[in-house]
Motif scaffolding. Structure first.
Motif, short mmCIF file in Angstrom:
data_model
loop_
_atom_site.label_atom_id
_atom_site.label_comp_id
_atom_site.label_asym_id
_atom_site.label_seq_id
_atom_site.Cartn_x
_atom_site.Cartn_y
_atom_site.Cartn_z
N ARG A 177 0.83 -1.20 0.00
CA ARG A 177 0.00 0.00 0.00
C ARG A 177 0.87 1.25 0.00
NH1 ARG A 177 -5.34 -1.19 0.88
NH2 ARG A 177 -5.61 0.65 -0.43
N GLY A 178 0.34 2.29 -0.66
CA GLY A 178 1.11 3.52 -0.82
C GLY A 178 0.76 4.57 0.23
N GLY A 179 -0.28 5.37 -0.06
CA GLY A 179 -0.57 6.50 0.81
C GLY A 179 0.54 7.53 0.73
N THR A 180 1.10 7.67 -0.44
CA THR A 180 2.20 8.60 -0.69
C THR A 180 2.11 9.05 -2.14
OG1 THR A 180 4.58 8.90 -0.48
CG2 THR A 180 3.83 6.76 -1.32
N LEU A 181 2.96 10.00 -2.53
CA LEU A 181 2.83 10.56 -3.88
C LEU A 181 3.53 9.69 -4.91
CD1 LEU A 181 3.26 14.36 -3.09
CD2 LEU A 181 1.16 13.07 -3.46
N SER A 182 2.90 9.58 -6.07
CA SER A 182 3.44 8.82 -7.20
C SER A 182 4.58 9.59 -7.87
CB SER A 182 2.36 8.62 -8.27
OG SER A 182 1.25 7.96 -7.77
N PRO A 183 5.36 8.88 -8.71
CA PRO A 183 6.23 9.61 -9.62
C PRO A 183 5.37 10.45 -10.57
CG PRO A 183 6.67 7.24 -9.69
CD PRO A 183 5.40 7.44 -8.93
N THR A 184 5.78 11.67 -10.80
CA THR A 184 5.07 12.52 -11.78
C THR A 184 5.33 11.97 -13.18
OG1 THR A 184 5.17 14.43 -10.34
CG2 THR A 184 5.02 14.88 -12.70
N VAL A 185 4.31 11.99 -14.02
CA VAL A 185 4.48 11.61 -15.42
C VAL A 185 4.07 12.79 -16.30
CG1 VAL A 185 4.13 9.16 -14.95
CG2 VAL A 185 2.18 10.57 -15.62
N LYS A 186 4.36 12.67 -17.57
CA LYS A 186 4.04 13.77 -18.49
C LYS A 186 3.22 13.23 -19.66
CE LYS A 186 6.16 17.55 -20.97
NZ LYS A 186 7.37 18.10 -21.57
N VAL A 187 2.11 13.89 -19.94
CA VAL A 187 1.34 13.51 -21.13
C VAL A 187 1.42 14.64 -22.15
CG1 VAL A 187 -0.28 11.89 -20.07
CG2 VAL A 187 -0.83 14.31 -20.07
N GLN A 188 1.58 14.23 -23.40
CA GLN A 188 1.51 15.21 -24.49
C GLN A 188 0.08 15.25 -24.97
OE1 GLN A 188 4.78 13.54 -26.49
NE2 GLN A 188 6.12 15.26 -25.95
N ILE A 189 -0.43 16.47 -25.06
CA ILE A 189 -1.84 16.65 -25.39
C ILE A 189 -1.92 17.43 -26.69
CG2 ILE A 189 -4.01 17.70 -24.61
CD1 ILE A 189 -2.65 17.62 -21.72
N LYS A 190 -2.56 16.84 -27.67
CA LYS A 190 -2.69 17.53 -28.95
C LYS A 190 -4.08 17.25 -29.50
CE LYS A 190 -0.11 18.61 -33.02
NZ LYS A 190 0.34 17.93 -34.23
N SER A 191 -4.86 18.31 -29.66
CA SER A 191 -6.21 18.17 -30.19
C SER A 191 -6.97 17.12 -29.38
CB SER A 191 -6.14 17.85 -31.68
OG SER A 191 -7.43 17.78 -32.20
N ASP A 192 -7.47 16.07 -30.01
CA ASP A 192 -8.27 15.10 -29.24
C ASP A 192 -7.47 13.86 -28.87
OD1 ASP A 192 -8.01 13.98 -31.72
OD2 ASP A 192 -10.13 13.51 -31.99
N ALA A 193 -6.12 13.97 -28.91
CA ALA A 193 -5.30 12.80 -28.59
C ALA A 193 -4.27 13.14 -27.51
CB ALA A 193 -4.58 12.31 -29.85
N SER A 194 -3.78 12.11 -26.86
CA SER A 194 -2.72 12.30 -25.87
C SER A 194 -1.82 11.07 -25.87
CB SER A 194 -3.30 12.50 -24.47
OG SER A 194 -3.89 11.31 -24.01
N ALA A 195 -0.61 11.24 -25.35
CA ALA A 195 0.32 10.12 -25.25
C ALA A 195 1.25 10.37 -24.08
CB ALA A 195 1.14 9.96 -26.53
#
Ligand code: FRU
Length: 491
Positions: free
Chosen positions: A445-463
């Motif tokens: 169990r966590g109860g702690t902060l995750s690693p931050t991730v980055k999503v690229q957002i373009k129009s109606d898509a993301s990755a």
């Protein structure tokens, strides 16, 4: 969109904008949500991830560090202005988290009725790789003086109260006045923990001041708590209609297209008595003559009508943000999912994105998707929102095997991916950075902060950006400010 063989086509959504106070609600339909299953690999080995890699958060290592030995930490938010810029204050980054006492004799799964808004701070401007592995956050304690939030429930019957999620607005970047918007909760429960009467959820405002000197950050105020919104049973479901109603998680913002007007999005449900089988063809969203469409009767026979999430909208009626009026929901997910939590309005390149979090276990019968972030894009704050990524809505899921039963975060299905509940309560920050909390990784169990991730957002898509951090995983709890408060009076 050409669609996936054997599956229905997603609903056509124009992204057209409507006036914020118009009587128009977008629908995240069954036809839309079916696209998640359509893009899931039916033949992965049990317990692998069956979903498209670009929509899945990389694996969190099981040996993750924890932010603090004494408090559980889950939903987390930042100090924002009306455009969701994240401010540091006098050289300190500050975050606000739901916290619960680890030493009080209850476990992580009992946290909800003990939740208190706490804060952490750390020096701004240090790159993640120069910080301690756990992000280097210093715990500052609770924001609200003990018992102050209970004034909202004066004259009512309750046995325990809690402070649930919300947001923190810096009212004027040149002052230290801040406004907390949060969900004030009161439960009336018997000794076995069952509700005697439905929980009360009140979206509440409390004003305070942030202070900092060279050594630390602290807060004053938060002694007066102003109830802003209770579900009315007309636009938003209330406890009399459904004891399991969801009403919480206020996030305020200004729309650049309506300068000077303040709006709030929040988690709600479509009104009406629980158990009345009244989803419609609009909720299903199939195109005429789609050979893979379900009939309305099939859907109603499945019991899918118990799940009726809504993303709410309200407008402020005064400059101090202490009076609000409900508007028609922005999005409904009737017969699709019961929870669209912690919604936020994210404006980028002239597009309006609603990001929200949801669970696999709150999907309606016959539709499926992972725990994680879902996104909808339109041309204004009220739009015929199009679910992102091939019309499905999925933006950032946990690694999940959709061919295998979910299990739960506290009682894993040993056949399921051991990271299907690795993270939750994601918040999308400036630049596409996404913070969240760790729930369960390989039964830890966590109860702690995750690693931050980055999503690229373009129009109606993301990755997911796999070049960010280490194979796509940034620092644990790396929640950087993108603006510095110019007031240095504390020094
Ligand atoms: C999301 C959530 C929020 C709520 C809080 C309660 O993790 O369900 O909607 O405010 O957790 O703990």
């Amino acid at each position: 969109l050409t669609g996936v063989p054997g599956f229905p086509l997603p609903t056509i959504h124009t992204q057209q904008a409507y006036a914020p106070d118009a009587d128009f609600t977008a629908h995240w339909t069954r036809a839309d949500a079916m696209q998640i299953k359509a893009h899931s690999n039916p033949s992965v080995a049990a317990g692998q991830n069956s979903l498209p890699g670009q929509l899945i958060m990389p694996d969190i290592p099981a040996d993750f560090p924890t932010i603090n030995p004494d408090v559980w930490v889950w939903d987390t938010w930042t100090l924002i202005d009306k455009h969701a810029n994240q401010f540091s204050y006098n050289g300190w980054e500050v975050i606000f988290c739901l916290t619960a006492d680890k030493n009080a004799g209850y476990g992580f799964d009992d946290r909800h009725t003990h939740a208190r808004i706490g804060f952490f701070y750390r020096r701004a401007g240090i790159p993640a790789d120069k910080r301690p592995a756990n992000g280097g956050w210093i715990y500052g304690g609770h924001i609200i003086p003990e018992g102050a939030q209970e004034q909202v429930f004066a004259g009512t019957t309750y046995t325990i109260t809690a402070e649930w999620s919300g947001s923190m607005r810096l009212l004027d970047p040149n002052s230290n006045q801040v406004s907390l918007f949060y969900t004030d909760m009161a439960f009336n429960r018997n000794a076995a923990g069952q509700d005697i009467t439905p929980a009360q959820a009140v979206i509440t405002q409390s004003l305070g001041q942030i202070h900092a000197d060279f050594n630390h950050v602290w807060f004053t105020g938060f002694t007066t708590h102003t109830p802003l919104l209770r579900p009315d049973g007309v636009l938003y479901q209330n406890g009399a209609q459904n004891p399991y109603y969801n009403f919480r998680d206020p996030f305020t913002f200004e729309d650049p297209n309506h300068p000077g007007v303040n709006y709030m999005v929040f988690e709600g449900n479509t009104p009406g008595q629980r158990g009345i089988p009244n989803c419609t063809a609009t909720d299903l969203g199939y195109r005429p003559n789609d050979p893979h469409a379900e009939t309305l009767q099939q859907v109603l026979d499945s019991g899918a009508y118990y799940q009726k999430a809504a993303i709410g909208l309200a407008v402020a009626e005064d400059a101090s943000l202490s009076k609000w009026k409900f508007l028609t929901p922005l999005v409904e997910a009737n017969c699709v999912n019961d929870q669209t939590e912690r919604p936020q309005m994210y404006i980028k390149d002239g597009k309006y994105y609603i990001f929200t979090i949801s669970h696999r276990t709150t999907y309606a019968a016959g539709v499926d998707g992972p725990d994680g972030v879902y996104g909808f894009v339109g041309n204004g704050i009220r739009s015929d929102f199009q679910p992102m990524n091939y019309g499905s809505g999925l933006v950032l899921g946990n690694p999940t095997d959709l061919n295998t039963a979910a299990g739960t975060d506290y009682d894993a299905n040993p056949q399921q991916n051991p990271r299907a509940f690795q993270s939750y309560s994601h918040y999308v920050m400036p630049g596409g950075l996404v913070e969240s909390f760790i729930d369960t990784v390989e039964n830890r169990r966590g109860g702690t902060l995750s690693p931050t991730v980055k999503v690229q957002i373009k129009s109606d898509a993301s990755a997911v950006d796999l070049r960010y951090g280490n194979g796509g995983l940034g620092g644990y709890g790396d929640i950087p400010a993108n603006r510095a408060d110019v007031n240095i009076a504390g020094f």
